[in-house]
Enzyme design. Structure first.
Site, PDB file in Angstrom:
ATOM      1  N   ASP A  33       0.824  -1.204   0.000  1.00 55.36           N
ATOM      2  CA  ASP A  33       0.000   0.000   0.000  1.00 55.36           C
ATOM      3  C   ASP A  33       0.857   1.252   0.000  1.00 55.36           C
ATOM      4  O   ASP A  33       2.062   1.200   0.245  1.00 55.36           O
ATOM      5  CB  ASP A  33      -0.863   0.017   1.277  1.00 55.36           C
ATOM      6  CG  ASP A  33      -2.147  -0.762   1.092  1.00 55.36           C
ATOM      7  OD1 ASP A  33      -2.401  -1.221  -0.024  1.00 55.36           O
ATOM      8  OD2 ASP A  33      -2.891  -0.897   2.089  1.00 55.36           O
ATOM      9  N   LYS A  57      -3.914   3.110  -2.190  1.00 54.40           N
ATOM     10  CA  LYS A  57      -4.848   4.196  -2.426  1.00 54.40           C
ATOM     11  C   LYS A  57      -4.292   5.379  -1.648  1.00 54.40           C
ATOM     12  O   LYS A  57      -4.040   5.263  -0.473  1.00 54.40           O
ATOM     13  CB  LYS A  57      -6.235   3.871  -1.883  1.00 54.40           C
ATOM     14  CG  LYS A  57      -6.748   2.525  -2.313  1.00 54.40           C
ATOM     15  CD  LYS A  57      -7.932   2.120  -1.463  1.00 54.40           C
ATOM     16  CE  LYS A  57      -8.347   0.706  -1.736  1.00 54.40           C
ATOM     17  NZ  LYS A  57      -7.369  -0.294  -1.255  1.00 54.40           N
ATOM     18  N   MET A  87      -5.747  10.038   9.434  1.00 57.72           N
ATOM     19  CA  MET A  87      -6.400  10.518   8.210  1.00 57.72           C
ATOM     20  C   MET A  87      -7.140  11.838   8.440  1.00 57.72           C
ATOM     21  O   MET A  87      -8.201  12.069   7.845  1.00 57.72           O
ATOM     22  CB  MET A  87      -7.379   9.455   7.668  1.00 57.72           C
ATOM     23  CG  MET A  87      -6.675   8.175   7.255  1.00 57.72           C
ATOM     24  SD  MET A  87      -7.806   6.930   6.655  1.00 57.72           S
ATOM     25  CE  MET A  87      -8.538   6.367   8.167  1.00 57.72           C
TER      26      MET A  87
HETATM   27  C1  LIG Z   1      -5.178   4.581   5.996  1.00 60.49           C
HETATM   28  S1  LIG Z   1      -4.562   4.979   7.587  1.00 60.49           S
HETATM   29  C2  LIG Z   1      -3.683   3.496   7.934  1.00 60.49           C
HETATM   30  C3  LIG Z   1      -3.230   3.400   9.357  1.00 60.49           C
HETATM   31  C4  LIG Z   1      -2.308   2.213   9.608  1.00 60.49           C
HETATM   32  N1  LIG Z   1      -2.974   0.963   9.353  1.00 60.49           N
HETATM   33  C5  LIG Z   1      -1.741   2.217  11.017  1.00 60.49           C
HETATM   34  O1  LIG Z   1      -2.065   1.366  11.829  1.00 60.49           O
HETATM   35  O2  LIG Z   1      -0.899   3.102  11.285  1.00 60.49           O
HETATM   36  C6  LIG Z   1      -3.254   6.110   7.177  1.00 60.49           C
HETATM   37  C7  LIG Z   1      -3.058   7.169   8.267  1.00 60.49           C
HETATM   38  O3  LIG Z   1      -2.131   6.699   9.244  1.00 60.49           O
HETATM   39  C8  LIG Z   1      -1.377   7.801   9.738  1.00 60.49           C
HETATM   40  N2  LIG Z   1       0.054   7.559   9.471  1.00 60.49           N
HETATM   41  C9  LIG Z   1       0.570   6.566   8.728  1.00 60.49           C
HETATM   42  N3  LIG Z   1       1.926   6.614   8.738  1.00 60.49           N
HETATM   43  C10 LIG Z   1       2.253   7.674   9.515  1.00 60.49           C
HETATM   44  C11 LIG Z   1       3.497   8.255   9.917  1.00 60.49           C
HETATM   45  N4  LIG Z   1       4.667   7.746   9.512  1.00 60.49           N
HETATM   46  N5  LIG Z   1       3.469   9.341  10.719  1.00 60.49           N
HETATM   47  C12 LIG Z   1       2.292   9.853  11.153  1.00 60.49           C
HETATM   48  N6  LIG Z   1       1.097   9.350  10.808  1.00 60.49           N
HETATM   49  C13 LIG Z   1       1.070   8.278  10.000  1.00 60.49           C
HETATM   50  C14 LIG Z   1      -1.893   9.037   9.023  1.00 60.49           C
HETATM   51  O4  LIG Z   1      -2.931   9.589   9.812  1.00 60.49           O
HETATM   52  C15 LIG Z   1      -2.445   8.455   7.754  1.00 60.49           C
HETATM   53  O5  LIG Z   1      -3.417   9.285   7.168  1.00 60.49           O
END
Ligand SMILES: C[S@@+](CC[C@H](N)C(=O)[O-])C[C@H]1O[C@@H](n2cnc3c(N)ncnc32)[C@H](O)[C@@H]1O
Length: 254
Positions: free
Chosen positions: A37, A58, A170
């Site tokens: 992803d 996505k 998100m």
């Molecule tokens: C579709 S969600 C997936 C979350 C993921 N499954 C998790 O457990 O972290 C994606 C969101 O995770 C957060 N996110 C992912 N990677 C990040 C990072 N390195 N630093 C801060 N927020 C992050 C953001 O809010 C982003 O919009």
């Protein structure tokens, strides 16, 4: 090949490959096919040296494949006998649609497993030195999506800043509206907030402010993914030990 393969739905953590589980590393090393992803760190994908690797993610409305097409691809690859890793940022069952994929594999009779990952809901605040719970400050945390304002409001109704920490994934594109909505719901304008982008990646950045300051900022999506933290714990900074250890590691590598 006629034998049925196997699918591992694997959490890649927030970025730094050192945060992968040992099981995740083993699955990546022996995979034939990796479907990954958006937001999976390139250093993690690179561990799957012998695999064919395809982006199916996505991001901000740009869909490489529909969810149904991803299900079909997983089923087809497993039926060809391949060891497939379905690689997702953070944890696959936290806003990762891992549940839908697990159900699709179950329906198709494909053997699979789920390998949990470290979710950014905890790892991003930790990187900023923010404990999501803290004795005497916050005894609960609520992880909520900020993508849809009405779903956010339904989830946070009745919450109090002195009782619960809100961790919003998100939510970057709506951050000012989310902060304003909390103030409308009775959260004090002075409640501490933190905005952590690109945690555990080379792009990481931490900003601290108050709810009212954030509500007055402009909305819009930044380049890096971000996690928002609202609540008294956002004023804490417990990162000194981690920072010292990493600077030591860098010094000894020189
Ligand atoms: C579709 S969600 C997936 C979350 C993921 N499954 C998790 O457990 O972290 C994606 C969101 O995770 C957060 N996110 C992912 N990677 C990040 C990072 N390195 N630093 C801060 N927020 C992050 C953001 O809010 C982003 O919009």
């Amino acid at each position: 090949m006629t034998s049925t393969g196997f699918v591992s739905i694997v959490g890649a953590g927030p970025g730094d490959p050192d945060l992968l589980t040992r099981k995740a590393v083993r699955r990546l090393r022996r995979a034939d096919l990796v479907l990954y992803d958006a937001l999976v760190d390139p250093r993690v994908i690179a561990i799957a040296r012998r695999a064919s690797r395809f982006y199916v993610g996505k991001r901000a409305g740009r869909h490489a494949l529909t969810q149904d097409a991803i299900h079909a691809l997983l089923v087809r690859a497993a039926r060809r006998g391949l060891l497939v890793v379905r690689l997702k940022g953070g944890d696959p069952f936290v806003f990762g649609r891992g549940g839908e994929e697990a159900l699709a594999l179950t329906a198709a009779g494909i053997p699979f497993e789920v390998v949990p990952g470290i979710t950014s809901a905890v790892a991003a605040p930790a990187r900023a030195g923010i404990p999501v719970t803290h004795r005497g400050v916050s005894s609960a945390f609520l992880v909520v999506s900020g993508h849809d304002l009405s779903a956010f409001e339904a989830a946070v109704n009745g919450t109090q800043p002195d009782a619960v920490t809100l961790v919003v994934l998100m939510g970057m594109a709506n951050r000012a509206r989310l902060a304003a909505s909390l103030i409308e719901r009775g959260w004090p304008a002075s409640t501490p907030a933190a905005v952590i982008t690109g945690a555990w990646t080379p792009e990481e950045h931490v900003a601290r402010c108050t709810l009212v300051e954030l509500s007055l900022a402009s909305d819009g999506a930044p380049d890096a993914p971000g996690t928002l933290v609202f609540g008294e714990v956002a004023a804490l900074a417990c990162a000194a030990v981690a920072a010292t250890y990493e600077s030591r590691e860098r010094a000894s590598a020189r």
